[in-house]
Design a protein around this motif. Sequence first.
Motif, PDB file in Angstrom:
ATOM      1  N   GLU A 274       0.828  -1.207   0.000  1.00 34.57           N
ATOM      2  CA  GLU A 274       0.000   0.000   0.000  1.00 34.57           C
ATOM      3  C   GLU A 274       0.870   1.269   0.000  1.00 34.57           C
ATOM      4  N   ALA A 275       1.946   1.249   0.781  1.00 27.07           N
ATOM      5  CA  ALA A 275       2.828   2.425   0.828  1.00 27.07           C
ATOM      6  C   ALA A 275       3.471   2.663  -0.542  1.00 27.07           C
ATOM      7  N   SER A 276       3.881   1.600  -1.219  1.00 33.71           N
ATOM      8  CA  SER A 276       4.493   1.751  -2.543  1.00 33.71           C
ATOM      9  C   SER A 276       3.478   2.285  -3.549  1.00 33.71           C
ATOM     10  N   ALA A 277       2.263   1.735  -3.550  1.00 29.30           N
ATOM     11  CA  ALA A 277       1.228   2.213  -4.473  1.00 29.30           C
ATOM     12  C   ALA A 277       0.891   3.672  -4.197  1.00 29.30           C
ATOM     13  N   THR A 278       0.808   4.028  -2.912  1.00 27.39           N
ATOM     14  CA  THR A 278       0.528   5.420  -2.536  1.00 27.39           C
ATOM     15  C   THR A 278       1.658   6.330  -2.993  1.00 27.39           C
ATOM     16  N   SER A 279       2.891   5.903  -2.783  1.00 29.70           N
ATOM     17  CA  SER A 279       4.043   6.703  -3.176  1.00 29.70           C
ATOM     18  C   SER A 279       4.072   6.924  -4.686  1.00 29.70           C
ATOM     19  N   HIS A 280       3.795   5.868  -5.453  1.00 23.46           N
ATOM     20  CA  HIS A 280       3.786   6.020  -6.913  1.00 23.46           C
ATOM     21  C   HIS A 280       2.706   7.016  -7.337  1.00 23.46           C
ATOM     22  N   ARG A 281       1.502   6.899  -6.758  1.00 26.33           N
ATOM     23  CA  ARG A 281       0.422   7.836  -7.084  1.00 26.33           C
ATOM     24  C   ARG A 281       0.853   9.264  -6.752  1.00 26.33           C
ATOM     25  N   GLN A 282       1.509   9.437  -5.606  1.00 24.07           N
ATOM     26  CA  GLN A 282       1.954  10.769  -5.194  1.00 24.07           C
ATOM     27  C   GLN A 282       2.998  11.336  -6.153  1.00 24.07           C
ATOM     28  N   GLU A 283       3.857  10.505  -6.684  1.00 22.48           N
ATOM     29  CA  GLU A 283       4.863  10.978  -7.645  1.00 22.48           C
ATOM     30  C   GLU A 283       4.189  11.493  -8.915  1.00 22.48           C
ATOM     31  N   TYR A 284       3.204  10.738  -9.407  1.00 24.34           N
ATOM     32  CA  TYR A 284       2.468  11.205 -10.587  1.00 24.34           C
ATOM     33  C   TYR A 284       1.757  12.527 -10.297  1.00 24.34           C
ATOM     34  N   GLU A 285       1.150  12.634  -9.115  1.00 23.07           N
ATOM     35  CA  GLU A 285       0.450  13.873  -8.737  1.00 23.07           C
ATOM     36  C   GLU A 285       1.415  15.045  -8.660  1.00 23.07           C
ATOM     37  N   ALA A 286       2.587  14.824  -8.057  1.00 27.31           N
ATOM     38  CA  ALA A 286       3.570  15.914  -7.930  1.00 27.31           C
ATOM     39  C   ALA A 286       4.108  16.322  -9.301  1.00 27.31           C
ATOM     40  N   ASP A 287       4.273  15.348 -10.205  1.00 26.91           N
ATOM     41  CA  ASP A 287       4.695  15.682 -11.572  1.00 26.91           C
ATOM     42  C   ASP A 287       3.643  16.551 -12.253  1.00 26.91           C
ATOM     43  N   ALA A 288       2.365  16.158 -12.146  1.00 24.98           N
ATOM     44  CA  ALA A 288       1.282  16.927 -12.785  1.00 24.98           C
ATOM     45  C   ALA A 288       1.190  18.327 -12.182  1.00 24.98           C
ATOM     46  N   TYR A 289       1.368  18.426 -10.871  1.00 28.58           N
ATOM     47  CA  TYR A 289       1.359  19.720 -10.188  1.00 28.58           C
ATOM     48  C   TYR A 289       2.479  20.605 -10.745  1.00 28.58           C
ATOM     49  N   ALA A 290       3.671  20.026 -10.855  1.00 32.25           N
ATOM     50  CA  ALA A 290       4.823  20.788 -11.349  1.00 32.25           C
ATOM     51  C   ALA A 290       4.581  21.258 -12.777  1.00 32.25           C
ATOM     52  N   LEU A 291       3.954  20.433 -13.579  1.00 32.52           N
ATOM     53  CA  LEU A 291       3.633  20.822 -14.953  1.00 32.52           C
ATOM     54  C   LEU A 291       2.697  22.031 -14.964  1.00 32.52           C
ATOM     55  N   GLN A 292       1.705  22.032 -14.080  1.00 27.61           N
ATOM     56  CA  GLN A 292       0.780  23.172 -13.975  1.00 27.61           C
ATOM     57  C   GLN A 292       1.519  24.441 -13.556  1.00 27.61           C
TER      58      GLN A 292
END
Length: 177
Positions: free
Chosen positions: A106-124
């Motif tokens: 669960e921690a790994s899946a959460t971390s991966h989701r968070q990385e994608y979210e932070a990438d999308a945030y940075a793009l914005q």
Amino acid sequence: APEGPKAHAIRRSFEQLQRALPDEVSAELRVVSAGTVAETLHGRIVVAHESLADLPEGARLFVLAHELGHVASHHWQQMGAVYRHWIPGEVKPETTDPVAGALGREASATSHRQEYEADAYALQVLRRLGRSPQDAFTAFMQQGMLQDTATHPGTRKRVASLRAAMAGAGASGHDAE
């Protein structure tokens, strides 16, 4: 903490980002000369290696904005909740060993989701600053092709996710190759 021209360049980029973000995204920058390239600690401390100053400005802004995305999205608190769910009491082998596998997944899946979210945030944030989405791809290419880890999806997956975010935001007109 390093205080030379590299640290100054990173601080200047960080301050530029902070001016572009809402006030509630409050973070502190620490420039280091050893260890990580960039990470967020305790939900509000962005640690950046002075080698970030060697990146082109746009790529450096993307990396720092990514870390600020973790702050803005409260990722530290979310991960803490995952751990508290699986280990609600005292941390000791009798309570951690039986849940280690499930917690790790669960921690790994959460971390991966968070990385994608932070990438999308940075793009914005790059878009808000009038920067090209190409800056994001430059940041990834500077790091080289990385494979999946427990905490981060591999480069190919992250680039594909960014392309999807760009297409969804109507930014697909920019050439990302």
